[in-house]
Enzyme design. Structure first.
Site, PDB file in Angstrom:
ATOM      1  N   LYS A  19      21.749 -44.777  23.680  1.00  0.00           N
ATOM      2  CA  LYS A  19      21.901 -46.100  24.309  1.00  0.00           C
ATOM      3  C   LYS A  19      21.492 -46.012  25.774  1.00  0.00           C
ATOM      4  CE  LYS A  19      25.585 -48.462  21.694  1.00  0.00           C
ATOM      5  NZ  LYS A  19      26.953 -48.990  21.798  1.00  0.00           N
ATOM      6  N   SER A  62      30.844 -57.049  25.750  1.00  0.00           N
ATOM      7  CA  SER A  62      30.188 -56.530  26.958  1.00  0.00           C
ATOM      8  C   SER A  62      28.756 -57.045  27.041  1.00  0.00           C
ATOM      9  CB  SER A  62      30.171 -55.002  26.936  1.00  0.00           C
ATOM     10  OG  SER A  62      31.476 -54.497  26.953  1.00  0.00           O
TER      11      SER A  62
HETATM   12  P1  ADP Z   1      31.199 -49.861  21.076  1.00  0.00           P
HETATM   13  O1  ADP Z   1      29.853 -49.636  21.680  1.00  0.00           O
HETATM   14  O2  ADP Z   1      31.881 -48.648  20.552  1.00  0.00           O
HETATM   15  O3  ADP Z   1      31.293 -51.049  20.124  1.00  0.00           O
HETATM   16  P2  ADP Z   1      32.544 -51.512  22.968  1.00  0.00           P
HETATM   17  O4  ADP Z   1      32.830 -51.155  24.376  1.00  0.00           O
HETATM   18  O5  ADP Z   1      31.614 -52.638  22.726  1.00  0.00           O
HETATM   19  O6  ADP Z   1      32.084 -50.194  22.330  1.00  0.00           O
HETATM   20  O7  ADP Z   1      33.902 -51.806  22.204  1.00  0.00           O
HETATM   21  C1  ADP Z   1      34.897 -50.832  22.055  1.00  0.00           C
HETATM   22  C2  ADP Z   1      35.930 -51.368  21.088  1.00  0.00           C
HETATM   23  O8  ADP Z   1      36.525 -52.527  21.638  1.00  0.00           O
HETATM   24  C3  ADP Z   1      35.396 -51.790  19.725  1.00  0.00           C
HETATM   25  O9  ADP Z   1      36.380 -51.501  18.765  1.00  0.00           O
HETATM   26  C4  ADP Z   1      35.217 -53.279  19.855  1.00  0.00           C
HETATM   27  O10 ADP Z   1      35.323 -53.916  18.600  1.00  0.00           O
HETATM   28  C5  ADP Z   1      36.411 -53.602  20.739  1.00  0.00           C
HETATM   29  N1  ADP Z   1      36.201 -54.831  21.502  1.00  0.00           N
HETATM   30  C6  ADP Z   1      35.179 -55.161  22.308  1.00  0.00           C
HETATM   31  N2  ADP Z   1      35.336 -56.388  22.841  1.00  0.00           N
HETATM   32  C7  ADP Z   1      36.519 -56.857  22.340  1.00  0.00           C
HETATM   33  C8  ADP Z   1      37.241 -58.092  22.471  1.00  0.00           C
HETATM   34  N3  ADP Z   1      36.796 -59.109  23.194  1.00  0.00           N
HETATM   35  N4  ADP Z   1      38.399 -58.196  21.809  1.00  0.00           N
HETATM   36  C9  ADP Z   1      38.848 -57.193  21.030  1.00  0.00           C
HETATM   37  N5  ADP Z   1      38.224 -56.024  20.849  1.00  0.00           N
HETATM   38  C10 ADP Z   1      37.059 -55.864  21.487  1.00  0.00           C
END
Ligand code: ADP
Length: 160
Positions: free
Chosen positions: A42, A129
């Site tokens: 990534k 994100s």
């Molecule tokens: P990844 O690249 O591992 O998906 P993220 O930083 O996007 O990492 O997300 C990490 C975790 O947090 C994942 O389990 C994702 O589903 C959860 N997550 C991300 N945004 C939210 C949100 N708004 N509410 C609940 N869980 C979230």
């Protein structure tokens, strides 16, 4: 015995959705390691160090939470830290398939490791994100989605 959980992710950047999951998780365990995964495939917006520094700012005062990075397998990181729980967040059905596969693979690699899924507050379910990066990139107001320090860091990166 103290129960340690890991909340792994990219956190590029940390959003209020992540913060919500962190605050819910720490009620269930004694120690929570929020772990930034170093993923060579990534291309992140923020460096690992910047992401960790922002997390430390946003989570200052939340007892029992540590912010770290890891590379390699989550199963190995869990073993090395005596963690028995992985926390992940579920926003919508679309998250489910990938999360289900990952949970089963992690259990295959470490059969003492349980994955738990938490659901954020309803108003955080649409947050990701990537969406926050997209809004910030075009100069939109992200202040209701992220900690002020994160909003500031995004504005600085995109001003360049
Ligand atoms: P990844 O690249 O591992 O998906 P993220 O930083 O996007 O990492 O997300 C990490 C975790 O947090 C994942 O389990 C994702 O589903 C959860 N997550 C991300 N945004 C939210 C949100 N708004 N509410 C609940 N869980 C979230």
């Amino acid at each position: 015995m103290k129960r340690t959980a890991i909340y792994p992710g990219s956190f590029d950047p940390l959003t209020k959705g992540h913060e919500d999951i962190i605050r819910r998780s720490i009620k269930l365990v004694d120690r929570l390691i929020v772990a930034v995964a170093i993923n060579p495939s990534k291309q992140p917006l923020l460096s690992v160090d910047a992401r960790i520094a922002l997390m430390e700012t946003a989570l200052a005062g939340v007892e029992g939470v540590e912010c770290r990075s890891f590379d390699g397998l989550l199963a190995d990181f869990a073993r090395a830290n005596d963690a028995t729980v992985v926390v992940r967040g579920l926003r919508a059905v679309s998250d489910f398939e990938f999360e289900f596969q990952m949970a089963l693979m992690n259990r295959k690699l470490h059969d003492e490791l349980e994955t738990i899924f938490l659901v954020p507050a309803l108003n955080q379910t649409f947050l990701s994100s990537s969406l926050v990066r997209e809004v910030a990139r075009f100069g939109g107001d992200v202040s209701s989605f992220v900690h002020p320090a994160v909003a500031e860091a995004l504005a600085e990166v995109y001003a360049k």
